[in-house]
Design an enzyme around this catalytic site. Structure first.
Site, PDB file in Angstrom:
ATOM      1  N   HIS A 101       0.872  -1.173   0.000  1.00 45.50           N
ATOM      2  CA  HIS A 101       0.000   0.000   0.000  1.00 45.50           C
ATOM      3  C   HIS A 101       0.913   1.228   0.000  1.00 45.50           C
ATOM      4  O   HIS A 101       2.046   1.167   0.479  1.00 45.50           O
ATOM      5  CB  HIS A 101      -0.867   0.080   1.259  1.00 45.50           C
ATOM      6  CG  HIS A 101      -1.802  -1.064   1.465  1.00 45.50           C
ATOM      7  ND1 HIS A 101      -1.396  -2.260   2.031  1.00 45.50           N
ATOM      8  CD2 HIS A 101      -3.130  -1.193   1.217  1.00 45.50           C
ATOM      9  CE1 HIS A 101      -2.439  -3.075   2.121  1.00 45.50           C
ATOM     10  NE2 HIS A 101      -3.506  -2.453   1.630  1.00 45.50           N
ATOM     11  N   ASP A 104       2.321   2.057   3.351  1.00 43.97           N
ATOM     12  CA  ASP A 104       3.215   1.036   3.905  1.00 43.97           C
ATOM     13  C   ASP A 104       4.662   1.443   3.674  1.00 43.97           C
ATOM     14  O   ASP A 104       5.520   1.230   4.528  1.00 43.97           O
ATOM     15  CB  ASP A 104       3.022  -0.324   3.219  1.00 43.97           C
ATOM     16  CG  ASP A 104       1.664  -0.925   3.416  1.00 43.97           C
ATOM     17  OD1 ASP A 104       1.002  -0.582   4.403  1.00 43.97           O
ATOM     18  OD2 ASP A 104       1.258  -1.752   2.569  1.00 43.97           O
ATOM     19  N   GLU A 232     -10.621  -6.729  -4.420  1.00 42.27           N
ATOM     20  CA  GLU A 232     -10.471  -7.798  -3.426  1.00 42.27           C
ATOM     21  C   GLU A 232     -11.745  -7.912  -2.588  1.00 42.27           C
ATOM     22  O   GLU A 232     -12.042  -7.030  -1.792  1.00 42.27           O
ATOM     23  CB  GLU A 232      -9.270  -7.513  -2.527  1.00 42.27           C
ATOM     24  CG  GLU A 232      -9.016  -8.602  -1.505  1.00 42.27           C
ATOM     25  CD  GLU A 232      -7.722  -8.383  -0.748  1.00 42.27           C
ATOM     26  OE1 GLU A 232      -7.696  -8.707   0.453  1.00 42.27           O
ATOM     27  OE2 GLU A 232      -6.746  -7.882  -1.348  1.00 42.27           O
ATOM     28  N   GLU A 268      -8.814 -13.601  -1.390  1.00 47.29           N
ATOM     29  CA  GLU A 268      -8.110 -13.946  -0.160  1.00 47.29           C
ATOM     30  C   GLU A 268      -8.813 -15.100   0.536  1.00 47.29           C
ATOM     31  O   GLU A 268     -10.031 -15.081   0.712  1.00 47.29           O
ATOM     32  CB  GLU A 268      -8.027 -12.748   0.780  1.00 47.29           C
ATOM     33  CG  GLU A 268      -7.293 -13.080   2.074  1.00 47.29           C
ATOM     34  CD  GLU A 268      -7.110 -11.895   2.989  1.00 47.29           C
ATOM     35  OE1 GLU A 268      -7.307 -12.065   4.218  1.00 47.29           O
ATOM     36  OE2 GLU A 268      -6.771 -10.807   2.493  1.00 47.29           O
ATOM     37  N   HIS A 271     -10.867 -14.159   3.630  1.00 45.51           N
ATOM     38  CA  HIS A 271     -12.095 -13.442   3.290  1.00 45.51           C
ATOM     39  C   HIS A 271     -13.176 -14.413   2.819  1.00 45.51           C
ATOM     40  O   HIS A 271     -14.366 -14.192   3.072  1.00 45.51           O
ATOM     41  CB  HIS A 271     -11.822 -12.386   2.218  1.00 45.51           C
ATOM     42  CG  HIS A 271     -10.927 -11.277   2.680  1.00 45.51           C
ATOM     43  ND1 HIS A 271     -10.538 -10.240   1.859  1.00 45.51           N
ATOM     44  CD2 HIS A 271     -10.340 -11.038   3.886  1.00 45.51           C
ATOM     45  CE1 HIS A 271      -9.760  -9.418   2.537  1.00 45.51           C
ATOM     46  NE2 HIS A 271      -9.616  -9.893   3.768  1.00 45.51           N
ATOM     47  N   ASP A 296      -4.523 -13.841  -2.569  1.00 42.28           N
ATOM     48  CA  ASP A 296      -3.872 -13.566  -1.292  1.00 42.28           C
ATOM     49  C   ASP A 296      -3.895 -14.863  -0.497  1.00 42.28           C
ATOM     50  O   ASP A 296      -4.957 -15.318  -0.047  1.00 42.28           O
ATOM     51  CB  ASP A 296      -4.600 -12.461  -0.525  1.00 42.28           C
ATOM     52  CG  ASP A 296      -4.093 -11.076  -0.883  1.00 42.28           C
ATOM     53  OD1 ASP A 296      -3.233 -10.977  -1.777  1.00 42.28           O
ATOM     54  OD2 ASP A 296      -4.549 -10.095  -0.274  1.00 42.28           O
ATOM     55  N   ASP A 307     -10.716 -11.463  10.747  1.00 44.97           N
ATOM     56  CA  ASP A 307      -9.645 -11.728   9.786  1.00 44.97           C
ATOM     57  C   ASP A 307      -8.347 -12.004  10.533  1.00 44.97           C
ATOM     58  O   ASP A 307      -7.634 -11.079  10.907  1.00 44.97           O
ATOM     59  CB  ASP A 307      -9.511 -10.489   8.892  1.00 44.97           C
ATOM     60  CG  ASP A 307      -8.918 -10.793   7.534  1.00 44.97           C
ATOM     61  OD1 ASP A 307      -8.592 -11.954   7.287  1.00 44.97           O
ATOM     62  OD2 ASP A 307      -8.800  -9.863   6.726  1.00 44.97           O
ATOM     63  N   ASP A 309      -5.674 -13.639   9.402  1.00 41.97           N
ATOM     64  CA  ASP A 309      -4.513 -13.501   8.503  1.00 41.97           C
ATOM     65  C   ASP A 309      -3.345 -14.393   8.919  1.00 41.97           C
ATOM     66  O   ASP A 309      -2.206 -13.936   9.042  1.00 41.97           O
ATOM     67  CB  ASP A 309      -4.056 -12.038   8.442  1.00 41.97           C
ATOM     68  CG  ASP A 309      -4.939 -11.195   7.546  1.00 41.97           C
ATOM     69  OD1 ASP A 309      -5.561 -11.759   6.630  1.00 41.97           O
ATOM     70  OD2 ASP A 309      -5.007  -9.971   7.749  1.00 41.97           O
TER      71      ASP A 309
END
Length: 437
Positions: A101, A104, A232, A268, A271, A296, A307, A309
């Site tokens: 991003h 980031d 996404e 993802e 998700h 992802d 989430d 992750d």
């Protein structure tokens, strides 16, 4: 190059019998499978945000991770150090791609102009790093959800000035992605949804985000970006209900605004879990709708409603997912990006290597198993036989518009169709015979 991870020179493939925790057991980048190298099939990427930006904080505690670049008093100097360490990690891990991003990689600053200056400065740094290492950008994107200005959305915000600020971020992020040779550009609507319908105009917000996406497509063609645009999907979090709920919902949105030929999806795994689907389902749906773009790679926790992750660790789940990708012809501009983070208690810097090495090996072994399933065609042959009747006269007349309900009623007088076993248990055993051989 920095030497932050000085205990590791390079992660290499050593085979399944290796006991070296910093070696690949199954990922052999140059091994040819179904006519392509393993590296070309998987197109692996490391994400900037979880790997180099997250400090280990959560809703109940402050950061637990000791990251030297996050302690810099000069944010821009910290961003440059972060880039040095990121490319050291990428090089030693041996992956070909990374993703980011905008905020980031560079500090947002206190004004729009400061944001632009900081961002362009670090894009210069990344361009040099890519030239030095050969590492490429899989995709870039803009973070239009963290700053408080986006608390009510970016493209769906009731204030057009905030819409404009989001557009400016996407403008800069798309230009940078093109400059860095990015192969895709991702749009994730983190706060494009609502908390309550009491203060929400659904039709208006849908029209706003539809126009925003049209503007993104227009800019892509204006600047000559040859990569793929990706949305996404995610059903909720941080908002109660997000407009890009799942793959099927995104496709309906794209059709409404005439964008189905311009934008694909970045799927993802976690998700999919939140949407009540399997990872395999979302990939198969995208392939069926011709909008499969990129992946992802991570996992969620079925017992938790958020989430998490986590890094992928299930060969069973990912074999079925990669099987769907292979059936669809594989990934073109997309890849498998690890949108995953180590656990908050994993405070050793080398835990980053353990997490990625394990996940990469899981995907590599899954690729081997999925490729064998596809190569043997046993599963596909059974599916084709199940639908074989549609290749006959009656099936073709129905599909080609040469029949009607009246014609079917007449034909039914001479038909006594009998049910046929779906063979689910046999097929599950068949798949397991590939996975656990």
């Amino acid at each position: 190059m920095t030497n932050y991870f000085d205990k590791i020179e390079k992660v290499n493939y050593e085979g399944a019998d290796s006991i070296n925790p910093f070696a690949y057991k199954y990922y052999n980048a140059n091994e040819v499978i179904l006519g392509k190298t393993m590296a070309d099939h998987l197109r692996l990427a490391v994400c900037y945000w979880h790997t180099f930006c997250w400090n280990g904080n959560d809703m109940f505690g402050v950061g637990s991770l000791d990251r030297s670049w996050q302690k810099q008093t000069d944010p821009l100097a910290g961003a440059k150090q972060k880039a040095d360490i990121a490319f050291e990690f990428l090089t030693k891990l041996g992956v070909p791609y990374y993703c980011f991003h905008d905020v980031d990689i560079a500090p947002e600053g206190n004004s729009y102009q400061e944001y632009v200056n900081n961002f362009n400065t670090i894009v210069d740094v990344l361009e040099q790093k890519q030239a030095e290492t050969g590492i490429k950008l899989l995709w870039g994107t803009a973070n239009c959800f963290t700053n408080p200005r986006y608390m009510s959305g970016a493209a769906t915000n009731p204030n057009p000035e905030i819409f404009a600020r989001a557009g400016a971020q996407v403008f800069n992020a798309m230009n940078a992605t093109k400059r860095l040779g990015g192969e895709n550009y991702v749009l994730w609507g983190g706060r494009e949804g609502y908390e309550t319908l009491l203060n929400t105009d659904l039709r208006r917000e849908r029209e706003q985000i539809g126009r925003f996406m049209q503007m993104v497509v227009e800019h892509k063609h204006k600047i000559g970006f040859k990569g793929t645009l990706l949305i996404e999907p995610k059903p909720q979090e941080p908002t109660k209900h997000q407009y890009d709920y799942d793959v099927a919902t995104v496709y309906g949105f794209l059709k409404q605004f005439g964008l189905e030929k311009e934008i694909k999806v970045n799927i993802e795994a976690n998700h999919a879990t939140l949407a009540g689907h399997t990872f395999q389902h979302e990939i198969a749906t995208a392939a069926a709708l011709d909008i499969l773009g990129s992946i992802d790679a991570n996992r969620g926790d079925p017992q938790l409603g958020w989430d998490t992750d986590q890094f992928p660790n299930s060969v069973e789940e990912n074999t079925l997912a990669i099987y769907e990708i292979l059936k669809a012809g594989g990934l073109t501009t997309g890849g498998l990006n690890f949108d995953a983070k180590i656990r908050r208690q994993s405070i050793d810097p080398y835990d980053l290597f353990h997490a990625h090495i394990g996940a990469i090996d899981v995907l590599a072994l899954s690729l081997r198993r999925a490729a064998k399933m596809l190569e043997d065609q046993t599963l596909q042959h059974i599916v084709e036989q199940r639908y074989a009747g549609w290749n006959g006269e009656l099936g073709q007349q129905i599909l080609n518009g040469k029949s009607s309900l009246e014609a079917l009623a007449q034909a039914a007088q001479h038909l006594e169709p009998q049910p046929v076993s779906g063979q689910q248990e046999y097929l599950e055993n068949l798949v397991n015979s590939y996975i656990y051989r």
